[in-house]
Motif scaffolding. Structure first.
Motif, PDB file in Angstrom:
ATOM      1  N   VAL B 127      -0.398 -14.117 -22.111  1.00 55.78           N
ATOM      2  CA  VAL B 127      -0.482 -13.770 -20.685  1.00 55.78           C
ATOM      3  C   VAL B 127      -1.913 -13.359 -20.335  1.00 55.78           C
ATOM      4  O   VAL B 127      -2.709 -13.030 -21.211  1.00 55.78           O
ATOM      5  CB  VAL B 127       0.491 -12.613 -20.326  1.00 55.78           C
ATOM      6  N   SER B 128      -2.200 -13.363 -19.061  1.00 55.06           N
ATOM      7  CA  SER B 128      -3.537 -13.005 -18.583  1.00 55.06           C
ATOM      8  C   SER B 128      -3.775 -11.503 -18.689  1.00 55.06           C
ATOM      9  O   SER B 128      -2.866 -10.698 -18.471  1.00 55.06           O
ATOM     10  CB  SER B 128      -3.692 -13.451 -17.125  1.00 55.06           C
ATOM     11  N   GLY B 129      -5.013 -11.124 -19.022  1.00 53.41           N
ATOM     12  CA  GLY B 129      -5.410  -9.717 -18.994  1.00 53.41           C
ATOM     13  C   GLY B 129      -4.883  -8.905 -20.169  1.00 53.41           C
ATOM     14  O   GLY B 129      -4.432  -9.451 -21.180  1.00 53.41           O
ATOM     15  N   PHE B 130      -4.945  -7.587 -19.997  1.00 52.35           N
ATOM     16  CA  PHE B 130      -4.552  -6.630 -21.037  1.00 52.35           C
ATOM     17  C   PHE B 130      -3.133  -6.196 -20.724  1.00 52.35           C
ATOM     18  O   PHE B 130      -2.918  -5.265 -19.951  1.00 52.35           O
ATOM     19  CB  PHE B 130      -5.532  -5.442 -20.983  1.00 52.35           C
ATOM     20  N   ASP B 131      -2.136  -6.879 -21.292  1.00 47.00           N
ATOM     21  CA  ASP B 131      -0.761  -6.653 -20.860  1.00 47.00           C
ATOM     22  C   ASP B 131       0.236  -6.860 -22.006  1.00 47.00           C
ATOM     23  O   ASP B 131       1.053  -7.786 -21.985  1.00 47.00           O
ATOM     24  CB  ASP B 131      -0.441  -7.581 -19.678  1.00 47.00           C
ATOM     25  N   LEU B 132       0.155  -5.970 -22.983  1.00 50.42           N
ATOM     26  CA  LEU B 132       1.070  -6.052 -24.127  1.00 50.42           C
ATOM     27  C   LEU B 132       2.518  -5.869 -23.700  1.00 50.42           C
ATOM     28  O   LEU B 132       3.426  -6.490 -24.249  1.00 50.42           O
ATOM     29  CB  LEU B 132       0.686  -5.003 -25.176  1.00 50.42           C
ATOM     30  N   VAL B 133       2.736  -5.036 -22.701  1.00 48.76           N
ATOM     31  CA  VAL B 133       4.103  -4.747 -22.248  1.00 48.76           C
ATOM     32  C   VAL B 133       4.768  -6.020 -21.729  1.00 48.76           C
ATOM     33  O   VAL B 133       5.890  -6.377 -22.119  1.00 48.76           O
ATOM     34  CB  VAL B 133       4.089  -3.642 -21.165  1.00 48.76           C
ATOM     35  N   LYS B 134       4.047  -6.730 -20.878  1.00 52.83           N
ATOM     36  CA  LYS B 134       4.599  -7.951 -20.298  1.00 52.83           C
ATOM     37  C   LYS B 134       4.855  -8.995 -21.392  1.00 52.83           C
ATOM     38  O   LYS B 134       5.928  -9.609 -21.449  1.00 52.83           O
ATOM     39  CB  LYS B 134       3.629  -8.514 -19.255  1.00 52.83           C
ATOM     40  N   ALA B 135       3.857  -9.178 -22.254  1.00 50.42           N
ATOM     41  CA  ALA B 135       4.000 -10.182 -23.312  1.00 50.42           C
ATOM     42  C   ALA B 135       5.182  -9.829 -24.219  1.00 50.42           C
ATOM     43  O   ALA B 135       5.978 -10.693 -24.601  1.00 50.42           O
ATOM     44  CB  ALA B 135       2.714 -10.283 -24.126  1.00 50.42           C
ATOM     45  N   TRP B 136       5.296  -8.531 -24.516  1.00 46.81           N
ATOM     46  CA  TRP B 136       6.394  -8.096 -25.385  1.00 46.81           C
ATOM     47  C   TRP B 136       7.751  -8.294 -24.725  1.00 46.81           C
ATOM     48  O   TRP B 136       8.700  -8.761 -25.351  1.00 46.81           O
ATOM     49  CB  TRP B 136       6.210  -6.626 -25.798  1.00 46.81           C
ATOM     50  N   ARG B 137       7.830  -7.953 -23.426  1.00 42.65           N
ATOM     51  CA  ARG B 137       9.086  -8.095 -22.699  1.00 42.65           C
ATOM     52  C   ARG B 137       9.567  -9.551 -22.775  1.00 42.65           C
ATOM     53  O   ARG B 137      10.721  -9.834 -23.074  1.00 42.65           O
ATOM     54  CB  ARG B 137       8.880  -7.687 -21.237  1.00 42.65           C
ATOM     55  N   ILE B 138       8.654 -10.481 -22.566  1.00 39.93           N
ATOM     56  CA  ILE B 138       9.031 -11.891 -22.570  1.00 39.93           C
ATOM     57  C   ILE B 138       9.440 -12.352 -23.970  1.00 39.93           C
ATOM     58  O   ILE B 138      10.508 -12.937 -24.173  1.00 39.93           O
ATOM     59  CB  ILE B 138       7.871 -12.778 -22.050  1.00 39.93           C
ATOM     60  N   ILE B 139       8.618 -12.047 -24.951  1.00 40.16           N
ATOM     61  CA  ILE B 139       8.891 -12.594 -26.289  1.00 40.16           C
ATOM     62  C   ILE B 139      10.121 -11.923 -26.907  1.00 40.16           C
ATOM     63  O   ILE B 139      10.909 -12.552 -27.619  1.00 40.16           O
ATOM     64  CB  ILE B 139       7.659 -12.501 -27.222  1.00 40.16           C
ATOM     65  N   ASN B 140      10.319 -10.660 -26.599  1.00 38.44           N
ATOM     66  CA  ASN B 140      11.464  -9.928 -27.145  1.00 38.44           C
ATOM     67  C   ASN B 140      12.775 -10.492 -26.606  1.00 38.44           C
ATOM     68  O   ASN B 140      13.755 -10.644 -27.338  1.00 38.44           O
ATOM     69  CB  ASN B 140      11.320  -8.441 -26.801  1.00 38.44           C
ATOM     70  N   LYS B 141      12.738 -10.838 -25.321  1.00 38.43           N
ATOM     71  CA  LYS B 141      13.919 -11.419 -24.690  1.00 38.43           C
ATOM     72  C   LYS B 141      14.246 -12.772 -25.339  1.00 38.43           C
ATOM     73  O   LYS B 141      15.406 -13.069 -25.659  1.00 38.43           O
ATOM     74  CB  LYS B 141      13.646 -11.588 -23.194  1.00 38.43           C
ATOM     75  N   ILE B 142      13.197 -13.585 -25.528  1.00 36.72           N
ATOM     76  CA  ILE B 142      13.402 -14.897 -26.147  1.00 36.72           C
ATOM     77  C   ILE B 142      13.949 -14.726 -27.565  1.00 36.72           C
ATOM     78  O   ILE B 142      14.897 -15.394 -27.982  1.00 36.72           O
ATOM     79  CB  ILE B 142      12.086 -15.700 -26.167  1.00 36.72           C
ATOM     80  N   ASP B 143      13.356 -13.786 -28.300  1.00 30.80           N
ATOM     81  CA  ASP B 143      13.783 -13.524 -29.681  1.00 30.80           C
ATOM     82  C   ASP B 143      15.255 -13.087 -29.709  1.00 30.80           C
ATOM     83  O   ASP B 143      16.050 -13.593 -30.504  1.00 30.80           O
ATOM     84  CB  ASP B 143      12.880 -12.446 -30.279  1.00 30.80           C
ATOM     85  N   ASP B 144      15.611 -12.184 -28.801  1.00 31.24           N
ATOM     86  CA  ASP B 144      17.006 -11.718 -28.717  1.00 31.24           C
ATOM     87  C   ASP B 144      17.946 -12.882 -28.434  1.00 31.24           C
ATOM     88  O   ASP B 144      18.973 -13.055 -29.107  1.00 31.24           O
ATOM     89  CB  ASP B 144      17.166 -10.681 -27.591  1.00 31.24           C
ATOM     90  N   GLU B 145      17.603 -13.661 -27.426  1.00 29.14           N
ATOM     91  CA  GLU B 145      18.498 -14.749 -27.018  1.00 29.14           C
ATOM     92  C   GLU B 145      18.625 -15.792 -28.112  1.00 29.14           C
ATOM     93  O   GLU B 145      19.720 -16.245 -28.447  1.00 29.14           O
ATOM     94  CB  GLU B 145      17.989 -15.403 -25.729  1.00 29.14           C
ATOM     95  N   ILE B 146      17.477 -16.180 -28.682  1.00 28.86           N
ATOM     96  CA  ILE B 146      17.507 -17.290 -29.645  1.00 28.86           C
ATOM     97  C   ILE B 146      18.245 -16.875 -30.917  1.00 28.86           C
ATOM     98  O   ILE B 146      18.866 -17.708 -31.587  1.00 28.86           O
ATOM     99  CB  ILE B 146      16.075 -17.821 -29.919  1.00 28.86           C
ATOM    100  N   SER B 147      18.210 -15.568 -31.215  1.00 26.16           N
ATOM    101  CA  SER B 147      18.887 -15.141 -32.445  1.00 26.16           C
ATOM    102  C   SER B 147      20.412 -15.081 -32.275  1.00 26.16           C
ATOM    103  O   SER B 147      21.130 -14.852 -33.238  1.00 26.16           O
ATOM    104  CB  SER B 147      18.320 -13.816 -32.966  1.00 26.16           C
ATOM    105  N   THR B 148      20.889 -15.297 -31.051  1.00 33.66           N
ATOM    106  CA  THR B 148      22.340 -15.460 -30.906  1.00 33.66           C
ATOM    107  C   THR B 148      22.754 -16.876 -31.314  1.00 33.66           C
ATOM    108  O   THR B 148      23.919 -17.137 -31.577  1.00 33.66           O
ATOM    109  CB  THR B 148      22.819 -15.180 -29.460  1.00 33.66           C
ATOM    110  N   TYR B 149      21.784 -17.803 -31.382  1.00 30.43           N
ATOM    111  CA  TYR B 149      22.096 -19.184 -31.756  1.00 30.43           C
ATOM    112  C   TYR B 149      21.600 -19.545 -33.146  1.00 30.43           C
ATOM    113  O   TYR B 149      22.087 -20.478 -33.767  1.00 30.43           O
ATOM    114  CB  TYR B 149      21.493 -20.167 -30.740  1.00 30.43           C
ATOM    115  N   LEU B 150      20.590 -18.819 -33.635  1.00 33.84           N
ATOM    116  CA  LEU B 150      20.020 -19.123 -34.944  1.00 33.84           C
ATOM    117  C   LEU B 150      20.089 -17.860 -35.793  1.00 33.84           C
ATOM    118  O   LEU B 150      19.773 -16.764 -35.321  1.00 33.84           O
ATOM    119  CB  LEU B 150      18.547 -19.560 -34.814  1.00 33.84           C
ATOM    120  N   LEU B 151      20.476 -18.032 -37.047  1.00 31.23           N
ATOM    121  CA  LEU B 151      20.550 -16.870 -37.936  1.00 31.23           C
ATOM    122  C   LEU B 151      19.231 -16.762 -38.701  1.00 31.23           C
ATOM    123  O   LEU B 151      18.889 -17.634 -39.502  1.00 31.23           O
ATOM    124  CB  LEU B 151      21.726 -17.030 -38.914  1.00 31.23           C
TER     125      LEU B 151
END
Lengths: 347, 347
Positions: B127-151
């Motif tokens: 993401v643009s700028g200094f924004d660990l929170v935003k980047a984390w929010r997005i990737i964490n959500k993807i990680d959570d969702e994808i791990s319901t389909y992949l072990l």
């Protein structure tokens, strides 16, 4: 003093002379000494003053010099002496050690006569472009006229007597200032300079010895003054300058044909830096101005005239900047003012 | 392929993120492996294909990824692979050795998932700028969702299992790309990088290892992935980046206060060269763009916006130029096109 020189439209800087895209200027000087007085390096201050006064009596009767400046060098302040050096009107020696020395200087800057430099008289004519004939016509006339009022030391066997043996004979030194950026870029200039040395020609830089290659300027002059007539000296110089000029033209054509993108890049970068920089040294400015001048010569850049660039080569020098600003400037200040002046004049 | 990326207004290049005058982008990646399959470096081509297909079944169900590209790397030609590398969307490894590898890439370029790189999944959010929170929010959500389909391979003692031990634990690497021209100019950057290394942070250049200091960009990331929680890793990175950012701000203030003419000169020269040159390498262009960007940040230059310069850093790269021109270009041709592109966009 000399503020009017900024407006001189007919000086050697005008770029109006023949072949002035490559040959910036032609200069002839004659060394003469007055019979009955020791050479300046052997003369007392009183004797030098007598020489100065004798010349002072003679000069107003000479055409070209009737309205000239006639000044003891000590009456010219440091800045103005440096200014004259930068305009190629006096020597380093004349600038640094003014005591007992004098100067006659035509308003057009074409004729300057240093009094009590190495010889009693060092008469110089400097004209725009490649024009030995014109320079010779002027200086020869002055020499003829002045010798009706002053008796010069002359030996029927060896010619004019001078302080340094290298000038004995004709007392003549003729030189042309050439701008050779293409020979420098194609790395052929060193070979040519070597060859010139073998043929007994001297090459120097824009401001004499030790400044070689600054701004890609090379001043070619005869070394031999004895055993050749004035015409022979000038003919041989003319032949050599013509050849070097043609080499430079070939090198330019070659650059245009084979290296156009690189050439255009170098020219436009020089333009970009000169138009934008906020601090610039004389040396760096000369180097970019040289590329810019080449670009104008080759039609790559049409935004600026040759005469403006010619004047720049001199205007950006330290004493010129200080005269323009009307005050003494430190080096950093000069770098700033120099950049500002260039930006203004180019936009 | 990927032509639409040129129009992406919301990618990390937008300069819209927080503190984006110094922190260009924030990136988080998670390394994950699928239970029951060998790590890619031990897997057969058939096993890699199975992994690729399994991921292919899962991704369309994930928010952010439903309209994403899903491609075997071998289906992307050389130029496009290099293009993706230049946009920081794939690794060198993924570009050079496409066999058995795959890619999921969101249309916004915010999310990219490399399949069968060092690990089965390398998920990245940038993401643009200094924004660990935003980047984390997005990737964490993807990680959570994808791990319901992949072990994912996971050990309760040590966390996620990864191909390289340095990634074991969280599998997380977080990094920020900083633009530090003032720390470079004031020669303080080396001291800071040394200190970061002692604190177990890695610094790399704009395009990963070996490109350090190109354009004065420094990518700072965590080295340790094991024994710390995701939050601890990101907090420690955030703290360090904040400090470096403040050092850069101080250095900029110092330059403005004490070295303004030199600073202005450097900035304007960069501008002059970029506006005028006819040939320019990536490396040289990056260096001038860096000065230009600093000039814009400091209000010295107002003629161009930050986002344009940000995009330049990427646009002038070889594959980008070739995609813009729509053909393969030799190095000299690229230098010419690059100069032309920059001139056009700056005028």
């Amino acid at each position: 003093m000399f503020e009017s020189f900024f407006e001189n439209k007919k000086s050697w800087l005008s770029s109006e002379g023949p072949d002035s895209d490559i040959v910036i200027s032609t200069r002839i000087r004659l060394a003469r000494n007055i019979e009955g007085y020791p050479f300046p390096n052997r003369a007392t201050l009183a004797q030098k003053n007598q020489v100065f006064l004798k010349v002072g009596e003679a000069y107003p009767k000479i055409e070209h010099l009737d309205s000239a400046f006639f000044l003891p060098m000590e009456s010219i302040d440091d800045l103005d002496r440096q200014f004259l050096l930068e305009r190629h009107l006096i020597s380093q020696e004349h600038m640094h050690y003014p005591r007992g020395k004098g100067l006659i200087l035509s308003r057009s800057e074409v004729v300057s006569i240093m009094i009590n430099e190495e010889d009693h008289l060092r008469m110089q004519v400097i004209v725009s472009g490649f024009d030995l004939v014109k320079a010779w016509r002027i200086i020869n006339k002055i020499d003829d006229e002045i010798s009706t009022y002053l008796l010069f030391s002359f030996s029927p066997e060896i010619g004019y007597l001078t302080s340094c043996p290298t000038n004995v004979g004709t007392g003549l030194r003729a030189s042309c200032m050439l701008h050779l950026p293409a020979l420098v870029m194609t790395k052929r200039v060193d070979k040519i300079l070597e060859l010139l040395a073998k043929l007994s020609f001297t090459t120097r830089g824009l401001f004499g010895e030790g400044t070689q290659a600054l701004g890609n300027f090379f001043q070619i002059s005869n070394q031999v003054s004895l055993g050749m007539s004035e015409e022979e000296i000038m003919d041989s110089l003319a032949g050599v300058v013509k050849q070097v000029k043609e080499q430079e033209l070939n090198a330019r054509e070659n650059l245009l044909k084979r290296y156009l993108p690189t050439l255009e890049d170098s020219v436009w970068r020089a333009w970009g830096i000169l138009k934008c920089c906020r601090l610039i040294s004389t040396k760096e400015a000369l180097s970019h101005l040289s590329m810019l001048r080449l670009g104008v010569d080759l039609g790559i850049i049409k935004e600026v005239g040759k005469d403006i660039i010619n004047r720049f080569f001199i205007m950006i020098q330290p004493a010129h900047l200080q005269k323009i600003e009307g005050k003494v400037l430190k080096e950093e200040e000069r770098d700033y003012i120099r950049a500002e002046l260039i930006r203004e004049k180019l936009s």
